[in-house]
Write a protein that holds these residues in place. Structure first.
Motif, PDB file in Angstrom:
ATOM      1  N   GLU A 200      37.845  51.863  27.094  1.00 23.81           N
ATOM      2  CA  GLU A 200      38.794  51.148  26.246  1.00 23.81           C
ATOM      3  C   GLU A 200      39.027  49.722  26.749  1.00 23.81           C
ATOM      4  N   ILE A 201      39.085  49.549  28.074  1.00 22.93           N
ATOM      5  CA  ILE A 201      39.309  48.216  28.640  1.00 22.93           C
ATOM      6  C   ILE A 201      38.039  47.378  28.546  1.00 22.93           C
ATOM      7  N   GLY A 202      36.900  48.013  28.803  1.00 24.35           N
ATOM      8  CA  GLY A 202      35.608  47.361  28.627  1.00 24.35           C
ATOM      9  C   GLY A 202      35.458  46.054  29.360  1.00 24.35           C
ATOM     10  N   ASP A 203      35.196  44.975  28.598  1.00 21.16           N
ATOM     11  CA  ASP A 203      34.957  43.658  29.186  1.00 21.16           C
ATOM     12  C   ASP A 203      36.246  42.858  29.417  1.00 21.16           C
ATOM     13  N   GLY A 204      37.385  43.538  29.346  1.00 22.38           N
ATOM     14  CA  GLY A 204      38.650  42.841  29.537  1.00 22.38           C
ATOM     15  C   GLY A 204      38.868  42.365  30.959  1.00 22.38           C
ATOM     16  N   GLY A 205      38.127  42.944  31.892  1.00 23.48           N
ATOM     17  CA  GLY A 205      38.203  42.484  33.270  1.00 23.48           C
ATOM     18  C   GLY A 205      39.417  42.990  34.024  1.00 23.48           C
ATOM     19  N   ALA A 206      39.582  42.468  35.239  1.00 24.44           N
ATOM     20  CA  ALA A 206      40.639  42.931  36.136  1.00 24.44           C
ATOM     21  C   ALA A 206      42.027  42.685  35.555  1.00 24.44           C
ATOM     22  N   ALA A 207      42.210  41.574  34.853  1.00 24.32           N
ATOM     23  CA  ALA A 207      43.532  41.265  34.295  1.00 24.32           C
ATOM     24  C   ALA A 207      43.960  42.319  33.278  1.00 24.32           C
TER      25      ALA A 207
ATOM     26  N   GLY B 170      48.684  42.459  42.748  1.00 24.19           N
ATOM     27  CA  GLY B 170      48.043  42.142  44.024  1.00 24.19           C
ATOM     28  C   GLY B 170      46.990  43.142  44.446  1.00 24.19           C
ATOM     29  N   ALA B 171      46.687  44.132  43.601  1.00 24.28           N
ATOM     30  CA  ALA B 171      45.717  45.164  43.967  1.00 24.28           C
ATOM     31  C   ALA B 171      44.301  44.591  44.043  1.00 24.28           C
ATOM     32  N   LYS B 172      43.519  45.096  44.951  1.00 24.77           N
ATOM     33  CA  LYS B 172      42.140  44.663  45.144  1.00 24.77           C
ATOM     34  C   LYS B 172      41.246  45.226  44.041  1.00 24.77           C
ATOM     35  N   THR B 173      40.356  44.396  43.495  1.00 26.88           N
ATOM     36  CA  THR B 173      39.357  44.874  42.527  1.00 26.88           C
ATOM     37  C   THR B 173      37.986  44.418  43.006  1.00 26.88           C
ATOM     38  N   ASP B 174      37.120  43.953  42.104  1.00 31.45           N
ATOM     39  CA  ASP B 174      35.822  43.412  42.509  1.00 31.45           C
ATOM     40  C   ASP B 174      35.419  42.311  41.536  1.00 31.45           C
ATOM     41  N   ALA B 175      34.224  41.756  41.723  1.00 34.42           N
ATOM     42  CA  ALA B 175      33.805  40.581  40.947  1.00 34.42           C
ATOM     43  C   ALA B 175      33.200  40.943  39.590  1.00 34.42           C
ATOM     44  N   GLU B 176      32.918  42.216  39.347  1.00 34.25           N
ATOM     45  CA  GLU B 176      32.274  42.605  38.085  1.00 34.25           C
ATOM     46  C   GLU B 176      33.311  42.669  36.970  1.00 34.25           C
TER      47      GLU B 176
ATOM     48  N   ARG C 220      32.486  51.788  42.872  1.00 31.91           N
ATOM     49  CA  ARG C 220      33.571  50.814  42.628  1.00 31.91           C
ATOM     50  C   ARG C 220      34.927  51.493  42.904  1.00 31.91           C
ATOM     51  N   PRO C 221      35.201  51.828  44.151  1.00 34.93           N
ATOM     52  CA  PRO C 221      36.404  52.615  44.461  1.00 34.93           C
ATOM     53  C   PRO C 221      37.712  51.921  44.090  1.00 34.93           C
TER      54      PRO C 221
END
Length: 370
Positions: free
Chosen positions: A303-310, A263-269, A279-280
């Motif tokens: 390492e995570i790169g383009d893996g996104g928020a998930a 449930g943590a907040k991230t962003d659209a990028e 990008r705090p």
């Protein structure tokens, strides 16, 4: 000008001069460096602690608990205060105080504080400590308390409709916490330096006004050990806080941890980068994973790169659960014996009372109050 007006003006001038001197000291002798500490850790006595207002969280662990255990293991003498009296500085009632106090001790022990090497005690169990507040209040003016920036901030965020006397005198109560055991070192963040300056001012003024017969000082002037621990953000992108519902408790199990992080907040990028200013929210999660893996946050983000928020949240969840698994196992074991937690507090109170009684007797003697 009347005599009273002149005395008031003189006192205000003295207060301002003291404030100027305190500001200068903030960047001079009032801060102890890590190198100074490492040179002779056994020569130092530390006072630190928390208010029992709810469960400790990961921000507390990486911000303070981890450092306390490190200081203890270095050989520094540790006094760890459960500040139960100070719970009511900014709230009307002390809700579930006994439960929160025991759980605070539970978190301390699970994190690695050793009651054989650290004195863990509660405010309310040490009467002589709190008696020191009265003579100490006589050494600080109302104007000085009004100017304290930390008090102003705490008042602004208080849940009370009016400011209580306890809130207003909070820094002087903290001075009593520090000076009763003659602690010479207090781990603080930059924002807590004004509180420590009050303790230094109280110690200096008391020593000047009431020295021993041979001219020696009663109290050391405590110094700050500035923390370099990074501040973890909560799941909403704000400061992680017990009262804001945005924290991961130390006692959370793996499923609860996973739910909170999901449930943590991230962003659209989509691409994950470490940019605390731009990008705090994302960077706060990256930092948490980095702390748990003992790696640089930039390396985690790459390492995570383009893996996104998930992918980011999956990495953080796995990192937190892996890192805190031993601590949580110890915590569960300790929680099964609440009597042991109360015994830790009793033993700590016994030692703290012996020291506080001796300090109060010394104070009364030099003040001519015996």
């Amino acid at each position: 000008m009347t005599t009273t007006d002149r005395a008031t003006t003189d006192r205000a001038t003295t207060d301002r001069a003291d404030a100027d001197r305190a500001d200068a000291e903030l960047t001079a002798t009032s801060v102890l460096t890590a190198a100074d500490l490492n040179a002779d850790p056994g020569a130092h006595r530390v006072l630190t602690g928390d208010r029992p207002t709810g469960p400790l969280h990961l921000g507390h662990y990486f911000g303070t608990l981890q450092n306390r255990v490190r200081l203890q293991d270095q050989g520094v003498e540790m006094f760890v205060l459960v500040a139960d009296y100070q719970v009511i500085t900014d709230r009307d009632v002390a809700d579930r105080l006994a439960e929160h106090t025991e759980n605070l001790v539970l978190d301390y022990l699970a994190a690695g504080l050793d009651p054989e090497r650290a004195t863990i005690f509660a405010h309310s169990a040490v009467p002589a400590l709190n008696q020191l507040l009265l003579p100490f209040l006589s050494l600080v003016s109302v104007a000085e308390l009004s100017r304290n920036p930390t008090v102003k901030d705490e008042i602004a965020h208080s849940s009370q409709a009016a400011v209580s006397g306890l809130m207003f005198t909070y820094p002087v109560h903290q001075a009593a916490d520090i000076l009763f055991c003659k602690a010479d070192l207090v781990p603080v963040g930059q924002d807590q330096l004004p509180h420590l300056e009050v303790a230094r001012t109280v110690a200096r003024r008391f020593n000047e006004r009431y020295p021993h017969a041979d001219g020696s000082a009663v109290f050391p002037r405590p110094r700050a050990l500035l923390s370099d621990a990074p501040m973890l953000l909560g799941t909403d992108g704000g400061k992680m806080s017990k009262s804001r519902g945005n924290a991961i408790p130390l006692g959370a199990d793996e499923d609860e941890t996973s739910r909170i992080i999901r449930g943590a907040k991230t962003d659209a990028e989509r691409r994950i980068t470490y940019d605390p200013t731009g990008r705090p929210e994302v960077s706060g999660l990256v930092l948490l994973a980095a702390l748990c893996q003992d790696r640089l946050p930039e390396a985690i983000a790459e390492e995570i790169g383009d893996g996104g928020a998930a992918a980011l949240k999956r990495t953080v969840t796995e990192s937190v659960n892996e890192y805190f698994r031993p601590l949580r196992a110890r915590r569960a074991e300790l929680a099964a014996d609440r009597g042991h937690l109360r015994q830790v507090l009793r033993a700590g109170a016994e030692r703290a009372n012996a020291i506080a009684d001796a300090t109060l007797a010394e104070v009364r003697e030099v003040m001519g109050a015996v």
